[in-house]
Design an enzyme around this catalytic site. Structure first.
Site, PDB file in Angstrom:
ATOM      1  N   GLY A  11       0.834  -1.206   0.000  1.00 62.67           N
ATOM      2  CA  GLY A  11       0.000   0.000   0.000  1.00 62.67           C
ATOM      3  C   GLY A  11       0.864   1.249   0.000  1.00 62.67           C
ATOM      4  N   ASP A  32       0.083  -8.579   1.501  1.00 65.41           N
ATOM      5  CA  ASP A  32      -0.903  -7.642   0.944  1.00 65.41           C
ATOM      6  C   ASP A  32      -1.824  -8.439   0.025  1.00 65.41           C
ATOM      7  OD1 ASP A  32      -0.519  -4.242   0.460  1.00 65.41           O
ATOM      8  OD2 ASP A  32      -2.090  -5.361  -0.592  1.00 65.41           O
ATOM      9  N   GLY A  37      -3.737  -1.924  -2.301  1.00 63.34           N
ATOM     10  CA  GLY A  37      -2.290  -1.929  -2.539  1.00 63.34           C
ATOM     11  C   GLY A  37      -2.028  -2.401  -3.959  1.00 63.34           C
ATOM     12  N   LEU A  77      -0.569  -2.601   8.932  1.00 62.57           N
ATOM     13  CA  LEU A  77      -1.128  -1.447   8.219  1.00 62.57           C
ATOM     14  C   LEU A  77      -2.277  -1.849   7.300  1.00 62.57           C
ATOM     15  CD1 LEU A  77       2.146   0.391   7.013  1.00 62.57           C
ATOM     16  CD2 LEU A  77       1.013   0.594   9.197  1.00 62.57           C
ATOM     17  N   TYR A 150     -15.911   3.143   9.727  1.00 65.59           N
ATOM     18  CA  TYR A 150     -14.442   3.084   9.697  1.00 65.59           C
ATOM     19  C   TYR A 150     -13.895   3.400  11.087  1.00 65.59           C
ATOM     20  CZ  TYR A 150      -9.714   4.240   8.045  1.00 65.59           C
ATOM     21  OH  TYR A 150      -8.362   4.304   7.845  1.00 65.59           O
ATOM     22  N   LYS A 154     -11.969   0.751  13.640  1.00 70.29           N
ATOM     23  CA  LYS A 154     -10.609   1.020  14.101  1.00 70.29           C
ATOM     24  C   LYS A 154     -10.567   1.186  15.624  1.00 70.29           C
ATOM     25  CE  LYS A 154      -7.824   0.945  10.613  1.00 70.29           C
ATOM     26  NZ  LYS A 154      -6.639   0.078  10.666  1.00 70.29           N
TER      27      LYS A 154
END
Ligand code: UDP
Length: 325
Positions: A11, A32, A37, A77, A150, A154
Site C-alpha cells: 500500500g 498484501d 495496494g 497497516l 471506519y 478502528k
C-alpha cells in the site's frame, strides 16, 4: 539483519515503510491482498533480496502465523482505507478492519512479537476539541451513517490491542495516522491531494467538496514513517496510543489554490455539495489537527517536509508516472 513484517506492505504507507526498512539494512516481508495496494508500489524493491511480497489476506491465519513467527516485529497497516471506499462498501470495511487485526494480535501475542497497529484520526470523529489529543473522547455519528463504520472498526482494533497489552503484556503500540500524503498515494479512493494534483495537471476542474472551509493538516509520508520506526524502540510506548501527524492547518479551498499555483495549472476551482460527492447525509469533520506532544515527548519527532514541498513531490511523481493517479 532483522525481519520486519508489514501487512499492507504494497500500500501507500506500507511501501514507504518497506523502502525505509530496506534502506536501513533490514529485511521486509510484505503481506498484501493487492486490493487497494498494488505491485507497482513495491516493484522497485522486489529485485533485491531484502524484500519479499506475499499475496494473501490478513485474515488468512495459517499464512499469517508462519510470517509472524518468522518476524522480529510486525507493522499492521492492512486495512480498508479511503472515505469513498468506506462509504461505498461498509461491509468490506468492517470485516477487513476487525478480522484482520484480530488475527494479527492473536498471533503476535501467541509468539510474543512486538506489533504496531495502525489506526486513524477518524476515531476522533466529529469532535470539535481541536487539536485532537489521544485522551479526548471519540464523537461518532449514528450507525446509519456509513462513514462512522471506519472509525468504529478502528476503535475496536485499538480496544483489542490495549486489552492484549494489559492482560498479557503484549508489546503493542497504537498509532493514529492523520492525513498522510506523498508520492504513490492514489486519488482513486477519494484522497484529496492526489485528486487535486491529478485534476490540476490535466486541466480539469478542481473539486472542492462542501464550501471548502473545512481544514486538515497534511503530513509527509516519510515523516510518518520515521515516527513509525522510532516508536517501538521506546519501551514506554507499549500499550499507548500516539497521534502521528503535524504540519500546518489549511482549509481545503486554500489547498486547492495552492495546488493550482504550485503546478502552474489553469484549472478552475469548483465546489461540489457533499451529498453529491459522497452520499446523502454525509458528515465531514470541519477541522482535523493533531496534538503531537505525546509523540514528540517520547521520540523528539518533528515533521520536516512542508506542504509546498509535499505538493511538488506528488506533482513530480505524477508527471513521471501518470498512471499512478
Ligand atoms: N475533498 C475535496 N475534494 C476531493 C476529495 C476530498 O474537497 O476531491 C475534501 C474532503 O471532503 C475532506 C478533505 O478534502 O474535507 C480531506 O479528504 P480526504 O479524503 O483526503 O481525507 P479525510 O480527512 O476526509 O480522511
Amino acid at each position: 539483519m532483522r525481519t520486519i513484517l508489514v501487512t499492507g506492505g504494497a500500500g501507500f504507507i506500507g511501501s514507504h515503510l518497506a523502502e525505509a526498512v530496506v534502506a536501513a539494512g533490514d529485511r521486509v516481508v510484505a503481506v498484501d491482498d493487492l486490493s487497494t495496494g498494488s505491485y507497482r508500489n513495491v516493484a522497485h524493491l522486489s529485485d533485491g533480496p531484502a524484500f519479499e511480497l506475499v499475496v494473501a489476506s490478513v485474515d488468512d491465519g495459517a499464512t499469517l502465523e508462519a510470517l509472524i513467527h518468522g518476524a522480529d516485529i510486525v507493522y499492521h497497516l492492512a486495512a480498508a482505507v479511503g472515505v469513498k471506499l468506506i462509504v461505498d462498501d461498509p461491509v468490506h470495511t468492517i470485516e477487513t478492519n476487525i478480522r484482520g487485526t484480530e488475527v494479527v494480535l492473536r498471533l503476535a501475542n501467541k509468539w510474543r512479537r512486538p506489533v504496531v497497529i495502525a489506526s486513524t484520526s477518524e476515531v476522533y470523529g466529529k469532535s470539535d476539541r481541536v487539536p485532537y489529543s489521544e485522551e479526548h473522547d471519540m464523537v461518532l455519528g449514528p450507525t446509519t451513517h456509513s462513514r462512522w463504520a471506519y472509525a468504529a472498526s478502528k476503535a475496536i482494533d485499538e480496544f483489542l490491542a490495549v486489552a492484549y497489552h494489559r492482560r498479557d503484556g503484549l508489546p503493542v503500540v497504537i498509532v493514529r495516522l492523520f492525513n498522510t500524503v506523498g508520492p504513490r498515494q492514489t486519488g482513486r479512493y477519494g484522497m484529496v491531494i492526489p485528486t487535486f494534483v491529478r485534476q490540476a495537471l490535466r486541466g480539469e476542474s478542481i473539486t472542492v467538496y462542501g464550501d471548502g472551509s473545512q481544514s486538515r493538516a497534511f503530513t509527509y509520508v516519510g515523516d510518518a514513517v520515521r515516527a513509525l520506526l522510532d516508536l517501538p524502540t521506546h519501551r514506554e510506548a507499549f500499550g499507548e496510543v500516539f497521534n502521528i501527524g503535524g504540519g500546518r492547518e489549511i482549509t481545503i479551498m486554500d489547498l486547492a489554490e495552492l495546488v493550482k499555483e504550485r503546478t502552474g495549472s489553469s484549472s478552475q476551482i469548483v465546489t461540489v455539495p457533499y451529498d453529491e460527492a459522497y452520499a446523502p447525509g454525509f458528515e465531514d469533520m470541519h477541522r482535523r489537527v493533531p496534538d503531537i506532544s505525546k509523540l514528540r515527548r517520547i521520540t523528539g519527532f518533528e515533521p520536516k517536509v512542508d506542504l509546498e514541498e509535499i505538493i511538488d513531490r506528488v506533482a513530480e511523481h505524477a508527471r513521471q508516472n501518470p498512471d499512478f493517479l
